[in-house]
Scaffold this active site. Structure first.
Site, PDB file in Angstrom:
ATOM      1  N   ARG A 261      -2.287   7.620  50.933  1.00 19.71           N
ATOM      2  CA  ARG A 261      -3.207   6.214  50.350  1.00 19.71           C
ATOM      3  C   ARG A 261      -3.622   5.028  51.754  1.00 19.71           C
ATOM      4  O   ARG A 261      -2.045   6.212  53.130  1.00 19.71           O
ATOM      5  CB  ARG A 261      -2.069   5.773  49.578  1.00 19.71           C
ATOM      6  CG  ARG A 261      -2.022   5.511  48.429  1.00 19.71           C
ATOM      7  CD  ARG A 261      -1.155   4.414  47.262  1.00 19.71           C
ATOM      8  NE  ARG A 261      -1.465   4.617  45.954  1.00 19.71           N
ATOM      9  CZ  ARG A 261      -0.645   4.122  45.368  1.00 19.71           C
ATOM     10  NH1 ARG A 261      -0.424   2.711  45.683  1.00 19.71           N
ATOM     11  NH2 ARG A 261      -0.743   4.952  43.850  1.00 19.71           N
ATOM     12  N   ARG A 276       6.765   0.511  53.332  1.00 21.59           N
ATOM     13  CA  ARG A 276       4.708   1.028  53.091  1.00 21.59           C
ATOM     14  C   ARG A 276       4.368   2.592  53.818  1.00 21.59           C
ATOM     15  O   ARG A 276       3.940   2.367  55.310  1.00 21.59           O
ATOM     16  CB  ARG A 276       3.898  -0.072  53.392  1.00 21.59           C
ATOM     17  CG  ARG A 276       2.692   0.363  53.185  1.00 21.59           C
ATOM     18  CD  ARG A 276       1.578  -1.024  54.223  1.00 21.59           C
ATOM     19  NE  ARG A 276       2.109  -2.062  52.283  1.00 21.59           N
ATOM     20  CZ  ARG A 276       1.830  -2.630  51.947  1.00 21.59           C
ATOM     21  NH1 ARG A 276       0.628  -1.836  50.799  1.00 21.59           N
ATOM     22  NH2 ARG A 276       1.753  -3.689  50.815  1.00 21.59           N
ATOM     23  N   GLU A 348       9.205  -2.728  45.232  1.00 19.35           N
ATOM     24  CA  GLU A 348       8.550  -2.831  43.893  1.00 19.35           C
ATOM     25  C   GLU A 348       8.246  -0.964  44.234  1.00 19.35           C
ATOM     26  O   GLU A 348       8.153  -0.304  45.238  1.00 19.35           O
ATOM     27  CB  GLU A 348       6.568  -3.331  44.414  1.00 19.35           C
ATOM     28  CG  GLU A 348       5.862  -2.652  42.871  1.00 19.35           C
ATOM     29  CD  GLU A 348       4.350  -2.151  43.515  1.00 19.35           C
ATOM     30  OE1 GLU A 348       3.537  -3.581  43.874  1.00 19.35           O
ATOM     31  OE2 GLU A 348       3.635  -1.038  42.389  1.00 19.35           O
ATOM     32  N   SER A 351       4.732   0.569  39.356  1.00 24.27           N
ATOM     33  CA  SER A 351       3.778   0.231  37.665  1.00 24.27           C
ATOM     34  C   SER A 351       3.297  -0.025  36.732  1.00 24.27           C
ATOM     35  O   SER A 351       3.357   1.257  36.926  1.00 24.27           O
ATOM     36  CB  SER A 351       3.126  -0.646  39.272  1.00 24.27           C
ATOM     37  OG  SER A 351       1.878  -1.804  39.262  1.00 24.27           O
ATOM     38  N   ARG A 389      11.030   3.362  48.598  1.00 26.59           N
ATOM     39  CA  ARG A 389      11.571   2.220  48.294  1.00 26.59           C
ATOM     40  C   ARG A 389      12.997   2.366  46.609  1.00 26.59           C
ATOM     41  O   ARG A 389      13.933   1.852  47.745  1.00 26.59           O
ATOM     42  CB  ARG A 389      10.868   1.372  47.476  1.00 26.59           C
ATOM     43  CG  ARG A 389       9.793   1.472  48.689  1.00 26.59           C
ATOM     44  CD  ARG A 389       8.460   0.223  47.427  1.00 26.59           C
ATOM     45  NE  ARG A 389       7.339  -0.432  48.504  1.00 26.59           N
ATOM     46  CZ  ARG A 389       6.173  -0.397  48.286  1.00 26.59           C
ATOM     47  NH1 ARG A 389       6.172  -0.550  46.790  1.00 26.59           N
ATOM     48  NH2 ARG A 389       4.837  -0.330  49.170  1.00 26.59           N
TER      49      ARG A 389
END
Length: 421
Positions: A261, A276, A348, A351, A389
RNA sequence: GGAGAGGUGGCCGAGUUGGCUUAAGGCGUGCGCCUGCUAAGCGUAUGUGGGGCUUAACACUUCACCGAGGGUUCGAAUCCCUCCUUCUCCGCCA
């Protein structure tokens, strides 16, 4: 994408959706394009019908060795018209298609209306925050002390956001991946898929990343391929363009892939360590199911992802995302956020979304029902889980005062029985 | 990367001197008949998407789709161009 008929019959609702999802699609313009295209299609069809009919007459005359010059002359003019209107039609269809691909999915009635992540609904907390007799360190400090990560050299090789795992760090990461895959396969009945890490434009469009998110992805311009931002893309598209038998459903796939990403526009936000990054590993669950019970399945998949956190004995919470935080393609999404004691915040790690028929309409993913007719499946996916994470939470939760880390019990078999790092 | 041969409906497969083929025939599948049962046989149906008509569905009707996209033509599965892809052989390579 949405059904055009649905949009025209529920225009006001869809406009609200666009607004509440903070998207930009212009519904009035879309509906104009739709009407325009239908008109052109109608004219084209009628002209074609005439042309087909007369062409048959010409064929008949020629077979009978009759003269057909007058018909030929007449048809020459008709052909010009057909050509012209055909050009207009394909132009119009293209515009309509482009506009339609930019309309977000509608959300369901249980999604809270809201503008940002602050409006997400906290569904529940699971487990307890661990108490420490000392001030817990951050994952960066712990990783540094045990030499588990080499952020600087990763940056040298590629750039910031491409972490390199070292020694026990690399092994722990690999252990996590293998543990999660095995868990979903044996405990939850998923079938493993090992897919390409690059996909073409059509595949990216099928799950909804294109056309909207082209700038958020790494692209191989030479071959017009994209590095996948999630395994969802290749896995969901696996049966694209096919009509499955009803008995083949539900499809339950699990796949490990790295995810790429660009994270354009988020520079400087949560960039410390592994929070991130541009490349990370993830185990992803994907299901193709019949429409009638897809929301039960969504709950089931949330539980599937939670089971990993429970097995790792990590404290986390479950969020029901509000409209403003919901992705373009999702109808409803639950996030799992794991507690990181060093960072003192929830991160997070998963999802889980139901896309209903939004993706299946784009990718043409159908099954033949009892009535003998094709129907769109509902697609769902969820991380189970993303590793960076989770890695952070493990380091920070399982740390000891001397800087060592206890290896979670379920991971020990994957680290040759190692109990402590 | 080079050479050759292909890509047709759920499957097999005909059609490539453009026009009684807007896809023959077979298999499979659904339904019906026949038959102690089964099998066989007979009959019949059987793609996807869009539009029109309709309150809606059915029905009817029409258009598009023979790997994808262009082109030639009154008319293209059939001719031309570009691309994708499969197979065989050669080369290179983990």
């Amino acid at each position: 994408m949405l059904d055009l008929k649905f949009i025209s019959e529920n225009a006001e609702f869809v406009k609200d959706v666009v607004k509440n999802k903070k998207e930009k699609a212009n519904i009035d313009e879309l509906l104009n394009l739709y009407e325009n295209k239908k008109k052109l299609q109608f004219s084209f069809d009628n002209l074609k019908a005439t042309q087909n009919k007369v062409s048959k007459e010409i064929a008949k005359k020629k077979r009978n060795k009759e003269n057909a010059d007058d018909l030929l002359a007449q048809m020459k003019l008709e052909a010009e018209k057909v050509k012209k209107i055909n050009a207009e039609l394909s132009e119009s269809s293209k515009k309509l298609e482009n506009a339609l691909l930019r309309v977000p999915n509608v959300y369901n009635k249980n999604v809270p209306i809201g503008s940002s992540e602050d409006d997400n609904e906290i569904v529940r907390y699971e487990g307890e925050k661990k108490e420490f007799s000392f001030k817990p360190k951050t994952h960066i400090e712990i990783a540094e002390k045990n030499h588990l990560l080499d952020i600087e050299r990763g940056t040298k090789l590629t750039g910031s956001g491409f972490p390199t795992y070292v020694n026990k760090g690399a092994m722990l990461e690999r252990a996590l991946i293998n543990f999660m895959l095995d868990f979903h396969i044996t405990k939850h009945g998923y079938t493993e898929l090992k897919v390409p890490f690059m996909v073409n434009r059509k595949t990216m469009t099928g799950t909804g990343q294109l056309p909207k998110l082209e700038n958020d992805m790494y692209r191989i311009t030479e071959d017009d391929l994209f590095l996948i931002p999630t395994a969802e893309v290749p896995v969901t598209n696996f049966y694209a363009g096919e009509i499955l038998n009803e008995k083949d459903l539900p499809v339950k796939f699990v796949a490990y892939t790295p995810c790429f990403r660009r994270e354009a526009g988020s520079y400087g936000k949560d960039t410390k360590g592994l929070q991130r990054v541009h490349q990370f590993n993830k185990v992803e669950m994907v299901r193709l199911v019949k429409p009638e019970n897809s929301y039960e399945i969504l709950d089931e998949m949330v539980a599937d992802a939670e089971d990993i956190l429970k097995a790792l004995k990590l404290h986390y919470r479950v969020l029901n995302l509000c409209t403003g935080d919901l992705s373009f393609a999702s109808a409803q999404t639950f996030d799992l956020e794991v507690w990181a004691p060093g960072a003192q915040k929830y991160l997070e790690v998963s999802s889980i979304s139901n896309f209903e028929d939004f993706q299946s309409r784009r990718a043409s993913l159908r099954f033949r029902g009892d009535d003998g007719k094709p129907h769109f499946v509902h697609t769902l996916n969820g991380s189970g889980l993303a590793t960076p994470r989770t890695f952070i939470a493990i380091l920070e939760t399982y740390q000891n005062e001397d800087g060592s880390i206890d290896v979670p019990k379920v991971l020990q078999p994957y680290l040759q029985g190692l109990k402590k790092i």
